[in-house]
Scaffold this active site. Sequence first.
Site, PDB file in Angstrom:
ATOM      1  N   TYR A   1       0.853  -1.205   0.000  1.00  0.00           N
ATOM      2  CA  TYR A   1       0.000   0.000   0.000  1.00  0.00           C
ATOM      3  C   TYR A   1       0.884   1.249   0.000  1.00  0.00           C
ATOM      4  CZ  TYR A   1      -3.467   3.513   1.121  1.00  0.00           C
ATOM      5  OH  TYR A   1      -4.242   4.650   1.063  1.00  0.00           O
TER       6      TYR A   1
ATOM      7  N   LYS B   1       1.252   4.359  -2.846  1.00  0.00           N
ATOM      8  CA  LYS B   1       1.037   5.787  -2.571  1.00  0.00           C
ATOM      9  C   LYS B   1       2.336   6.585  -2.783  1.00  0.00           C
ATOM     10  CE  LYS B   1      -3.379   5.785  -1.941  1.00  0.00           C
ATOM     11  NZ  LYS B   1      -4.287   6.597  -2.762  1.00  0.00           N
TER      12      LYS B   1
HETATM   13  P1  NDP Z   1     -13.641   4.013   0.514  1.00  0.00           P
HETATM   14  O1  NDP Z   1     -13.451   2.540   0.562  1.00  0.00           O
HETATM   15  O2  NDP Z   1     -14.668   4.630   1.383  1.00  0.00           O
HETATM   16  O3  NDP Z   1     -13.908   4.479  -1.000  1.00  0.00           O
HETATM   17  C1  NDP Z   1     -13.149   3.978  -2.057  1.00  0.00           C
HETATM   18  C2  NDP Z   1     -13.833   4.304  -3.374  1.00  0.00           C
HETATM   19  O4  NDP Z   1     -12.993   3.844  -4.436  1.00  0.00           O
HETATM   20  C3  NDP Z   1     -15.177   3.613  -3.509  1.00  0.00           C
HETATM   21  O5  NDP Z   1     -16.108   4.514  -4.044  1.00  0.00           O
HETATM   22  C4  NDP Z   1     -14.902   2.487  -4.504  1.00  0.00           C
HETATM   23  O6  NDP Z   1     -16.055   2.303  -5.317  1.00  0.00           O
HETATM   24  C5  NDP Z   1     -13.770   3.083  -5.337  1.00  0.00           C
HETATM   25  N1  NDP Z   1     -12.953   2.083  -5.998  1.00  0.00           N
HETATM   26  C6  NDP Z   1     -12.201   1.101  -5.459  1.00  0.00           C
HETATM   27  N2  NDP Z   1     -11.634   0.360  -6.418  1.00  0.00           N
HETATM   28  C7  NDP Z   1     -12.039   0.880  -7.602  1.00  0.00           C
HETATM   29  C8  NDP Z   1     -11.797   0.554  -8.960  1.00  0.00           C
HETATM   30  N3  NDP Z   1     -11.027  -0.479  -9.317  1.00  0.00           N
HETATM   31  N4  NDP Z   1     -12.365   1.327  -9.925  1.00  0.00           N
HETATM   32  C9  NDP Z   1     -13.154   2.364  -9.581  1.00  0.00           C
HETATM   33  N5  NDP Z   1     -13.424   2.723  -8.326  1.00  0.00           N
HETATM   34  C10 NDP Z   1     -12.874   1.983  -7.346  1.00  0.00           C
HETATM   35  O7  NDP Z   1     -12.200   4.640   0.844  1.00  0.00           O
HETATM   36  P2  NDP Z   1     -11.678   6.157   0.926  1.00  0.00           P
HETATM   37  O8  NDP Z   1     -12.729   7.123   0.588  1.00  0.00           O
HETATM   38  O9  NDP Z   1     -10.989   6.289   2.216  1.00  0.00           O
HETATM   39  O10 NDP Z   1     -10.569   6.112  -0.215  1.00  0.00           O
HETATM   40  C11 NDP Z   1     -10.472   7.077  -1.249  1.00  0.00           C
HETATM   41  C12 NDP Z   1      -9.000   7.358  -1.527  1.00  0.00           C
HETATM   42  O11 NDP Z   1      -8.427   7.953  -0.375  1.00  0.00           O
HETATM   43  C13 NDP Z   1      -8.157   6.122  -1.817  1.00  0.00           C
HETATM   44  O12 NDP Z   1      -7.273   6.426  -2.886  1.00  0.00           O
HETATM   45  C14 NDP Z   1      -7.390   5.898  -0.520  1.00  0.00           C
HETATM   46  O13 NDP Z   1      -6.179   5.224  -0.741  1.00  0.00           O
HETATM   47  C15 NDP Z   1      -7.192   7.338  -0.086  1.00  0.00           C
HETATM   48  N6  NDP Z   1      -6.875   7.554   1.320  1.00  0.00           N
HETATM   49  C16 NDP Z   1      -7.712   7.106   2.324  1.00  0.00           C
HETATM   50  C17 NDP Z   1      -7.385   7.357   3.644  1.00  0.00           C
HETATM   51  C18 NDP Z   1      -8.234   6.861   4.771  1.00  0.00           C
HETATM   52  O14 NDP Z   1      -7.745   6.832   5.931  1.00  0.00           O
HETATM   53  N7  NDP Z   1      -9.495   6.488   4.537  1.00  0.00           N
HETATM   54  C19 NDP Z   1      -6.193   8.124   4.010  1.00  0.00           C
HETATM   55  C20 NDP Z   1      -5.382   8.531   2.892  1.00  0.00           C
HETATM   56  C21 NDP Z   1      -5.734   8.263   1.606  1.00  0.00           C
HETATM   57  P3  NDP Z   1     -16.581   0.911  -5.924  1.00  0.00           P
HETATM   58  O15 NDP Z   1     -16.275  -0.159  -4.932  1.00  0.00           O
HETATM   59  O16 NDP Z   1     -18.059   1.164  -6.118  1.00  0.00           O
HETATM   60  O17 NDP Z   1     -15.864   0.770  -7.223  1.00  0.00           O
HETATM   61  C1  8X3 Z   2      -4.749   5.319   4.248  1.00  0.00           C
HETATM   62  C2  8X3 Z   2      -4.308   5.756   5.593  1.00  0.00           C
HETATM   63  O1  8X3 Z   2      -2.035   5.696   6.787  1.00  0.00           O
HETATM   64  O2  8X3 Z   2      -3.682   3.988   7.320  1.00  0.00           O
HETATM   65  O3  8X3 Z   2      -3.963   5.911   3.267  1.00  0.00           O
HETATM   66  O4  8X3 Z   2      -2.482   3.901   5.285  1.00  0.00           O
HETATM   67  S1  8X3 Z   2      -3.070   4.785   6.248  1.00  0.00           S
END
Ligand code: NDP
Ligand code: 8X3
Length: 257
Positions: free
Chosen positions: A157, A161
């Site tokens: 992961y 990133k």
């Molecule tokens: P969620 O799981 O709540 O949302 C993820 C979204 O990504 C869903 O809408 C899912 O939709 C979509 N998704 C996943 N795989 C695919 C794919 N192959 N094609 C299209 N859509 C896809 O997670 P977050 O909102 O937290 O994540 C959003 C972003 O933020 C990510 O890039 C994550 O790495 C990043 N992030 C999150 C953090 C956290 O602590 N939550 C911290 C830092 C970064 P569906 O399944 O319908 O396709």
């Molecule tokens: C998702 C948050 O720091 O747990 O990017 O990987 S962390």
Amino acid sequence: MVSLKGKTVFITGVTSGIGKSCTYAFAKEGANLVISARRINLVNEIADDISKKYGVNVHPIKLDVSKRDEVNKAVDSLPAEFKKIDLLINNAGLGRGLNKFYEDNPDGWEEMIDTNVKGLLYVTNAILPQMVERKSGHIINIGSIAGREAYPKGAVYCATKHAVDAITRSLRMDLVDKNIRVSTIDPGLVETGFSKVRFYGDEEKAKNAYKGLKPLTGEDIAEAVVFTATRSEHFNVAQMILFPTNQASTTIFHRED
Ligand code: NDP
Ligand code: 8X3
């Protein structure tokens, strides 16, 4: 602050968490939206809701960002009124597993690399040429603090990133004479569907990730994304790190019992 009214914003991964919050925040600002994810029933529901609430034009699409042909077809077949994309938000992404490398399941590695890295590249590749031609546009990548600092049990992961960070920096160099901004928003702990997906649906493990502290919300991140998108054209928010107050690094948290 520059108005987003009438601008077209393309967002990936809108069915949950940060992408869903960004969808509502940009609709509230009057932007027209192309919204996408794999769960098309949820994408359609969100599209109906925001067009009713905010009266903006919305085009919902079923899109798996990890499928290059599907991405190219989806972008090529956008209706005329949605073809000119002013802002791309590369948000779709996921974590799979939180295990020591030698105990981890390589299937999860494939999913993370295909989605977080290749997916971001495919969508950017499909949309960027029109921005280069017009000499205008903005790409905002949702990276992570995991792209700045590796942590134990997160080799792949964190690698994905770090890749997002490298792609963002390099793209900014390639586009320096094209009037196109490239930004990355790098959150720490945000309470979304992320942990449930990371732990393959295990609610207990997912809840533990947020135990004893107040994590950020999708709305907090959307606020930062809207801020980034509404600066004057000469002003690029290149990188932004967002932490909950009780987080100081990928591994340092203060949790109350
Ligand atoms: P969620 O799981 O709540 O949302 C993820 C979204 O990504 C869903 O809408 C899912 O939709 C979509 N998704 C996943 N795989 C695919 C794919 N192959 N094609 C299209 N859509 C896809 O997670 P977050 O909102 O937290 O994540 C959003 C972003 O933020 C990510 O890039 C994550 O790495 C990043 N992030 C999150 C953090 C956290 O602590 N939550 C911290 C830092 C970064 P569906 O399944 O319908 O396709
Ligand atoms: C998702 C948050 O720091 O747990 O990017 O990987 S962390």
